[in-house]
Design a protein around this motif. Structure first.
Motif, PDB file in Angstrom:
ATOM      1  N   THR A   1       0.809  -1.220   0.000  1.00 33.76           N
ATOM      2  CA  THR A   1       0.000   0.000   0.000  1.00 33.76           C
ATOM      3  C   THR A   1       0.842   1.270   0.000  1.00 33.76           C
ATOM      4  O   THR A   1       0.297   2.368   0.037  1.00 33.76           O
ATOM      5  CB  THR A   1      -0.943   0.029   1.215  1.00 33.76           C
ATOM      6  OG1 THR A   1      -0.163  -0.076   2.411  1.00 33.76           O
ATOM      7  CG2 THR A   1      -1.968  -1.083   1.138  1.00 33.76           C
TER       8      THR A   1
ATOM      9  N   TYR B   1      -7.909   4.883   2.887  1.00 30.62           N
ATOM     10  CA  TYR B   1      -8.358   4.620   1.517  1.00 30.62           C
ATOM     11  C   TYR B   1      -7.473   3.552   0.856  1.00 30.62           C
ATOM     12  O   TYR B   1      -7.980   2.647   0.195  1.00 30.62           O
ATOM     13  CB  TYR B   1      -8.339   5.912   0.702  1.00 30.62           C
ATOM     14  CG  TYR B   1      -8.763   5.729  -0.728  1.00 30.62           C
ATOM     15  CD1 TYR B   1     -10.110   5.577  -1.059  1.00 30.62           C
ATOM     16  CD2 TYR B   1      -7.824   5.689  -1.745  1.00 30.62           C
ATOM     17  CE1 TYR B   1     -10.497   5.389  -2.376  1.00 30.62           C
ATOM     18  CE2 TYR B   1      -8.208   5.503  -3.064  1.00 30.62           C
ATOM     19  CZ  TYR B   1      -9.546   5.356  -3.372  1.00 30.62           C
ATOM     20  OH  TYR B   1      -9.932   5.170  -4.672  1.00 30.62           O
ATOM     21  N   LYS B   2      -6.167   3.652   1.045  1.00 37.98           N
ATOM     22  CA  LYS B   2      -5.254   2.658   0.466  1.00 37.98           C
ATOM     23  C   LYS B   2      -5.552   1.257   1.010  1.00 37.98           C
ATOM     24  O   LYS B   2      -5.556   0.281   0.260  1.00 37.98           O
ATOM     25  CB  LYS B   2      -3.802   3.023   0.769  1.00 37.98           C
ATOM     26  CG  LYS B   2      -3.302   4.221  -0.007  1.00 37.98           C
ATOM     27  CD  LYS B   2      -1.882   4.564   0.406  1.00 37.98           C
ATOM     28  CE  LYS B   2      -1.380   5.792  -0.299  1.00 37.98           C
ATOM     29  NZ  LYS B   2       0.000   6.138   0.089  1.00 37.98           N
TER      30      LYS B   2
ATOM     31  N   GLN C   1      -8.849   0.011  -0.525  1.00 33.38           N
ATOM     32  CA  GLN C   1      -8.629  -0.396  -1.916  1.00 33.38           C
ATOM     33  C   GLN C   1      -7.906  -1.738  -1.977  1.00 33.38           C
ATOM     34  O   GLN C   1      -8.269  -2.612  -2.761  1.00 33.38           O
ATOM     35  CB  GLN C   1      -7.806   0.669  -2.656  1.00 33.38           C
ATOM     36  CG  GLN C   1      -8.554   1.954  -2.912  1.00 33.38           C
ATOM     37  CD  GLN C   1      -9.696   1.760  -3.879  1.00 33.38           C
ATOM     38  OE1 GLN C   1     -10.836   1.725  -3.480  1.00 33.38           O
ATOM     39  NE2 GLN C   1      -9.388   1.628  -5.134  1.00 33.38           N
TER      40      GLN C   1
ATOM     41  N   ASP D   1     -10.253  -4.437  -0.937  1.00 30.52           N
ATOM     42  CA  ASP D   1     -11.497  -4.399  -1.705  1.00 30.52           C
ATOM     43  C   ASP D   1     -12.723  -4.303  -0.787  1.00 30.52           C
ATOM     44  O   ASP D   1     -13.686  -5.056  -0.923  1.00 30.52           O
ATOM     45  CB  ASP D   1     -11.605  -5.615  -2.620  1.00 30.52           C
ATOM     46  CG  ASP D   1     -12.698  -5.453  -3.668  1.00 30.52           C
ATOM     47  OD1 ASP D   1     -13.045  -4.301  -4.010  1.00 30.52           O
ATOM     48  OD2 ASP D   1     -13.232  -6.479  -4.123  1.00 30.52           O
TER      49      ASP D   1
ATOM     50  N   THR E   1     -14.942  -1.109   1.790  1.00 27.67           N
ATOM     51  CA  THR E   1     -15.103   0.329   1.944  1.00 27.67           C
ATOM     52  C   THR E   1     -14.345   0.814   3.178  1.00 27.67           C
ATOM     53  O   THR E   1     -14.042   0.035   4.087  1.00 27.67           O
ATOM     54  CB  THR E   1     -16.589   0.719   2.089  1.00 27.67           C
ATOM     55  OG1 THR E   1     -17.089   0.152   3.302  1.00 27.67           O
ATOM     56  CG2 THR E   1     -17.404   0.253   0.893  1.00 27.67           C
TER      57      THR E   1
END
Length: 91
Positions: free
Chosen positions: A26, A49-50, A53, A56, A58
């Motif tokens: 990340t 956020y990383k 992501q 996968d 939220t």
């Protein structure tokens, strides 16, 4: 903060990851990942956020552990659903 630490730990365990591996994947400093996993540091929004992501899911799922906030691809098989069920609290 406990929920975030628990969620990250659970997701890392599912993927067989260690903190250094998550940090590398990340582009987050390993010491930052370590402090987040220990619960001594709240991640910045971009770090959260990383993580979201990468796994996968939220950002809200990471912070609250709420199943309705997980992406469908994260809950796509029986084994994952059972594991999530076991981590839920009674509420």
């Amino acid at each position: 903060m406990d929920t975030l630490t628990n969620q990250l730990s659970m997701l890392m365990k599912k993927k067989g990851l260690k903190g250094n591996t998550l940090a590398e994947a990340t582009s987050v400093d390993p010491s930052t990942v370590s402090r987040i996993l220990k619960g001594t540091q709240m991640p910045k929004a971009d770090t959260l956020y990383k993580f979201a992501q990468f796994f996968d899911v939220t950002m809200e799922y990471l912070l609250t552990g709420n199943c309705t906030d997980a992406t469908p691809s994260n809950l796509n098989n029986e084994e994952q659903l059972i594991e999530y069920y076991r981590t839920m609290n009674q509420d």
